[in-house]
Design an enzyme around this catalytic site. Structure first.
Site, PDB file in Angstrom:
ATOM      1  N   HIS A 128       1.263  -0.836   0.107  1.00  0.00           N
ATOM      2  CA  HIS A 128       0.348  -0.386   0.443  1.00  0.00           C
ATOM      3  C   HIS A 128       0.665   1.462  -0.522  1.00  0.00           C
ATOM      4  CE1 HIS A 128      -3.577  -2.718   0.548  1.00  0.00           C
ATOM      5  NE2 HIS A 128      -3.217  -2.931   1.714  1.00  0.00           N
ATOM      6  N   ASP A 165      -2.870 -10.617  -2.418  1.00  0.00           N
ATOM      7  CA  ASP A 165      -2.989  -9.974  -1.145  1.00  0.00           C
ATOM      8  C   ASP A 165      -4.711 -10.034  -1.626  1.00  0.00           C
ATOM      9  OD1 ASP A 165      -2.165  -8.763   2.016  1.00  0.00           O
ATOM     10  OD2 ASP A 165      -3.534  -7.820   0.763  1.00  0.00           O
ATOM     11  N   HIS A 167      -6.244  -7.411  -0.589  1.00  0.00           N
ATOM     12  CA  HIS A 167      -5.972  -5.683  -1.062  1.00  0.00           C
ATOM     13  C   HIS A 167      -5.820  -6.105  -1.687  1.00  0.00           C
ATOM     14  CE1 HIS A 167      -6.440  -6.395   3.748  1.00  0.00           C
ATOM     15  NE2 HIS A 167      -7.933  -5.419   3.801  1.00  0.00           N
ATOM     16  N   ASP A 254      -4.292 -12.616   3.548  1.00  0.00           N
ATOM     17  CA  ASP A 254      -5.980 -12.908   4.581  1.00  0.00           C
ATOM     18  C   ASP A 254      -6.676 -12.720   3.050  1.00  0.00           C
ATOM     19  OD1 ASP A 254      -4.099 -10.886   2.392  1.00  0.00           O
ATOM     20  OD2 ASP A 254      -4.416  -9.492   3.585  1.00  0.00           O
TER      21      ASP A 254
HETATM   22 ZN   LIG Z   1      -4.122  -7.091   2.873  1.00  0.00          ZN
END
Ligand SMILES: [Zn+2]
Length: 354
Positions: A128, A165, A167, A254
């Site tokens: 991120h 991931d 996200h 995740d």
């Molecule tokens: Zn993540």
């Protein structure tokens, strides 16, 4: 040559975003314990390395010096928040440098021919983080620095980054949005339903990098079958065209069905299958060069077992932690098939028929 290198260190537990924060130092403990329990730290196919700390000029391949200094100064003065969920503690700067260094160490062990492939169990995570932006538990973008290192220092001209991931890796996408020597492929939960709210099929990169950003935003509830099919449907034809000289992976666990932060439904055995798909691509195009960096994964009691499934697959061992198969909700499979069709239409003007 040993088959697989693992990079891990107790020093990765020194970054502490605070009591109750999901990105906890215990994540590393979970990985150590599972690797030990499953005898993966003393297997003849696997070599374990301590990471070297990254140097400022290496981090500077992506992040401006004033940003690197800002993190250092904040930590030297005791730490503090950088955004709503990204907190620095006094040792965060050093640990973040060690996380970047873990990725570089993982790559160097492969390039020096000590191992065929490698995994770096690093934290804080990175995908991120933007050029000058800490966010989403991330400070320095570990995989972006590694990719720039491989291009600028090691002279690789076709680097594929697969982001698994849950996200979207908005930092990695931003950094490489118009970069022709990178192909970034991300599978993630649809940004309309999850942080950071980005990563749609219409984002395909720009300028010289057009077609080099590929997003697969999956609906909540996506399970093993649709997730694995989506990866295969895109990575096989795309890698046949791009022909990556090295394959990098941002791997977050995740996506697991009992992770507390998101809503995908993968079982542990899916990670074994995903690792085998990546091995196949690396073997076909990249001289087996496959380098995996840890991103998220917040079910502390299971993280180690999920990650160990990947280690075992990379090392060619039949050592799989399994759970009961889960059946996907009705409609998911059809939705994802249509999504992949639509994505291929978006990419057609650059890649032709995938
Ligand atoms: Zn993540």
């Amino acid at each position: 040559m040993d088959k697989t290198g693992i990079i891990i260190s107790h020093n990765y537990m020194n970054h502490n975003p605070g009591l109750g924060h999901p990105e906890s130092p215990d994540r590393i403990k979970s990985i150590y314990e599972a690797l030990q329990k499953r005898s993966l730290l003393n297997n003849s196919n696997i070599k374990v390395y301590e990471p070297l700390i990254a140097l400022t000029p290496e981090v500077n391949l992506v992040h401006p010096e004033d940003y690197i200094n800002k993190i250092k100064v904040l930590c030297d003065s005791g730490g503090g928040p950088l955004d709503l969920d990204t907190f620095a503690s006094p040792d965060t700067y050093k640990t973040a440098l060690l996380a970047v260094g873990g990725g570089l160490t993982a790559a160097n062990k492969v390039l020096e021919g000590e191992v065929e492939n490698s995994l770096a169990f690093i934290r804080p995570p990175g995908h991120h983080a933007g050029f000058s932006k800490a966010r989403g538990f991330c400070f320095f973008n570990n995989i972006a620095v590694l990719a720039e290192y491989l291009n600028k220092i090691k002279k690789f001209n076709r680097i594929m980054i697969v982001d698994l991931d849950v996200h979207h890796g908005n930092g990695t996408q931003e950094i490489f949005y118009s970069t022709p020597y990178i192909l970034y492929l991300s599978l993630h939960q649809d940004g309309r339903t999850l942080y950071p709210g980005t990563g749609f099929i219409s984002d395909i990169g720009s300028g010289e990098g057009e077609g080099h950003i590929v997003n697969i935003p999956l609906p909540p509830g996506t399970g093993d079958k649709s997730y694995i099919n989506a990866l295969k449907e895109v990575i096989y034809p795309l890698s046949d065209l791009f022909k990556p000289e090295v394959l990098l992976v941002s791997w977050g666990f995740d996506t697991y069905h009992r992770d507390g932060l998101a809503n995908l439904q993968l079982t542990p055995q899916a990670y074994t299958e995903l690792a085998n798909i990546l091995l196949k691509v690396a073997s076909k195009h990249s001289g087996n060069r496959l380098i995996i960096l840890l991103e998220g994964g917040y079910n502390i009691s299971m993280l180690g077992n999920l990650a160990s499934n990947v280690v075992a697959a990379l090392a060619g061992l039949n050592n799989v932690y399994r759970e009961t198969e889960l059946v996907e909700e009705a409609g998911i499979e059809r939705y994802v098939k249509k999504l992949i069709q639509d994505l291929k239409i978006e990419l057609r003007k650059v890649w032709g028929q995938l």
